[in-house]
Enzyme design. Sequence first.
Site, PDB file in Angstrom:
ATOM      1  N   LYS A 152      33.875  46.179 -10.113  1.00 27.49           N
ATOM      2  CA  LYS A 152      32.649  45.405 -10.225  1.00 27.49           C
ATOM      3  C   LYS A 152      32.787  44.093  -9.480  1.00 27.49           C
ATOM      4  O   LYS A 152      33.912  43.606  -9.384  1.00 27.49           O
ATOM      5  CB  LYS A 152      32.227  45.179 -11.672  1.00 27.49           C
ATOM      6  CG  LYS A 152      33.290  44.838 -12.709  1.00 27.49           C
ATOM      7  CD  LYS A 152      34.000  43.500 -12.770  1.00 27.49           C
ATOM      8  CE  LYS A 152      33.446  42.257 -12.247  1.00 27.49           C
ATOM      9  NZ  LYS A 152      34.498  41.231 -11.974  1.00 27.49           N
ATOM     10  N   TYR A 177      30.098  39.487 -15.830  1.00 28.82           N
ATOM     11  CA  TYR A 177      30.554  39.813 -17.193  1.00 28.82           C
ATOM     12  C   TYR A 177      29.532  39.350 -18.226  1.00 28.82           C
ATOM     13  O   TYR A 177      29.253  40.051 -19.205  1.00 28.82           O
ATOM     14  CB  TYR A 177      31.894  39.141 -17.505  1.00 28.82           C
ATOM     15  CG  TYR A 177      33.071  39.756 -16.798  1.00 28.82           C
ATOM     16  CD1 TYR A 177      33.550  41.005 -17.186  1.00 28.82           C
ATOM     17  CD2 TYR A 177      33.712  39.103 -15.761  1.00 28.82           C
ATOM     18  CE1 TYR A 177      34.635  41.583 -16.547  1.00 28.82           C
ATOM     19  CE2 TYR A 177      34.803  39.674 -15.120  1.00 28.82           C
ATOM     20  CZ  TYR A 177      35.255  40.908 -15.510  1.00 28.82           C
ATOM     21  OH  TYR A 177      36.330  41.478 -14.874  1.00 28.82           O
TER      22      TYR A 177
END
Lengths: 368, 368
Positions: A137, A222
């Site tokens: 990611k 996140y």
Amino acid sequence: MTSRRDFLQKITLSTGLASLAPTLLSATPATNSAQQPARKLRVAIMGLGSYGTRVAKAMKDCQSAELVGIVTGSPEKIPVWKKEYNIPDKNVYNYETVGQMKNNPDIDVVYVITPNSLHAKHVMQVAAAGKHVICEKPMADTAANARKMIAACEKAGVKLLIGYRLHFEPYTRKVIEMIQAGEMGKLNYIDNYQGFKIGDPTQWRLKKSLAGGGALMDVGIYCLNAARYLSNEEPIWVTAQETKTDPVKFAEVDETIQFQLGFPSGLVASCATSYNIRFERLYAQGDKGFAELSPAYGYGPIKGRTHKGPLDEPVVTHQTAQMDGMADIILNNKTIDPPVDGQEGLKDMIVLDAIYESIRKGSAKMKL
Amino acid sequence: MTSRRDFLQKITLSTGLASLAPTLLSATPATNSAQQPARKLRVAIMGLGSYGTRVAKAMKDCQSAELVGIVTGSPEKIPVWKKEYNIPDKNVYNYETVGQMKNNPDIDVVYVITPNSLHAKHVMQVAAAGKHVICEKPMADTAANARKMIAACEKAGVKLLIGYRLHFEPYTRKVIEMIQAGEMGKLNYIDNYQGFKIGDPTQWRLKKSLAGGGALMDVGIYCLNAARYLSNEEPIWVTAQETKTDPVKFAEVDETIQFQLGFPSGLVASCATSYNIRFERLYAQGDKGFAELSPAYGYGPIKGRTHKGPLDEPVVTHQTAQMDGMADIILNNKTIDPPVDGQEGLKDMIVLDAIYESIRKGSAKMKL
């Protein structure tokens, strides 16, 4: 402290991965179908930087996945990795030869751990070679590229997973489980932030052409991803504000970004991320209780508490748990909730795009 | 637990109110000038609702202030208050007779505790009667009205203080003191929120003509004011987002507002307030440490911790501490840092105005 075995039993229950425990708990090969003996997921890592190294080391403790190959543009790293991980010559590739992997039956999946802006190109190369892909990611630098990656993997008939390690992390899973069980009541506020003081000003993370963005891409994701998995909803609007105190170091990418999300239920989230502030928190407030993790997003140990008191979950190496879990998803077609697939990655990318657009438009509210 | 005497010695040091302690600690009259014996501040309360009642009760424990009069539009409350607080007939006023207070030498100051939108009118009436004024927060419904109030008090030669009780509260003062002493290092993130689930849908707080606004005016101002006193800076921009889940109950005023502030140093703040979420936090993150109060803004007990561990400050009745402190400001010309005067109130009102303007303009960034 709970044992690893307890944790695996727990995560099985909490994730609904009914067959994860047998797969992960047993070192003895078992049959998962009449035709094929169960075996470990055979992984090649593309990109042998610091995070690739972290994943490789963590995989030494995996029960369902093993590192068998590498893709690297740095020839000097090859002997080191071959020796450290017993990698045979035939499983060593560079960025020009990766297409030849299609003729190699001993690699199941490639974990792409290259700079963000190269993910799309690399994932599509791996898919074209007929291998499953795990992509670190953020999935890409834009939602448009994320969509191309998903399409390429669908066309090639390979799975695409995104490196959302926290979806396999016990404290995170405990909070998700408590919320889904209704222990917080109706969720109404989320307050997430994550940042650190970034060092070396010459690193790729500060170059837009490689990183795609700054703190938001790297660690703000996140907070966004957590807001989505805590809420169990998709945001309907986003607003964002950028602050830059060091326009030299952060000439190309964002230093500090605050962003806010609104969800259909009325739940709202306040988030922030920075390459110049060391701070870290996941917080969910409901009508009947709350949960806080802090530290929340780093490599651990994570700490947390809820309205019921401190959390005491097993401390695991995140990447070990992630790769064992992903082995079960790839080899056994298991699912995890929240998912870690390309569609999940795309949902984050759509919001990340909108955050940057809000900033370009003077913090205007962007409908999603 | 620290004693009240310890606290008063502490607040004296931390606020720089060098003569606050002698004034507050001594029940024995002392001289504060050659000409005039020290005496208590003689206070009339205007507006005998729930908060006016809370202030009156708290003043029973004041050492430097005493309740001597009332202004009320509810005749049935007069005998109750007269009896409870030994108030003589000559110190009882209604909203039509308040101007006659100018002929009453036994009242020093009127504490205006009426609905927000009436503050301007009432403060100007009191000023015209030649009395000092304490005005509950928010100071007014708009910055324009706040400016009129300041001008009226200046013209009348009376002092104008705003009811910022937390400026006198030990946990709050401890955090301010630690920041100012550099214990947190450079401050870079503030994360404040405050809200509760408001009850009775017919109350004045839900009527724009009386309240001026909703949660933001009533409790969001604590987050804003705290961001300002924690930062020791004035914000240079603000953005805001409004969310409404109950458009009937909150037809006239805001239910939930998130707002963000940017400061000249690069410090940013994320804040939120709601009449439909029970949540409460003050948080300051610096390079070298942090401070958190939660609960932070209610009537106590406040709880807090810093990077050094839990805070253990004396628990006081906020309004008692406030009124003793304000007695010293009014009678002895003392100052407190951060201040609690009309200019301080105006600074909050300017930002509140800009928050509502940002919402009207689709969350656009408003320069301050």
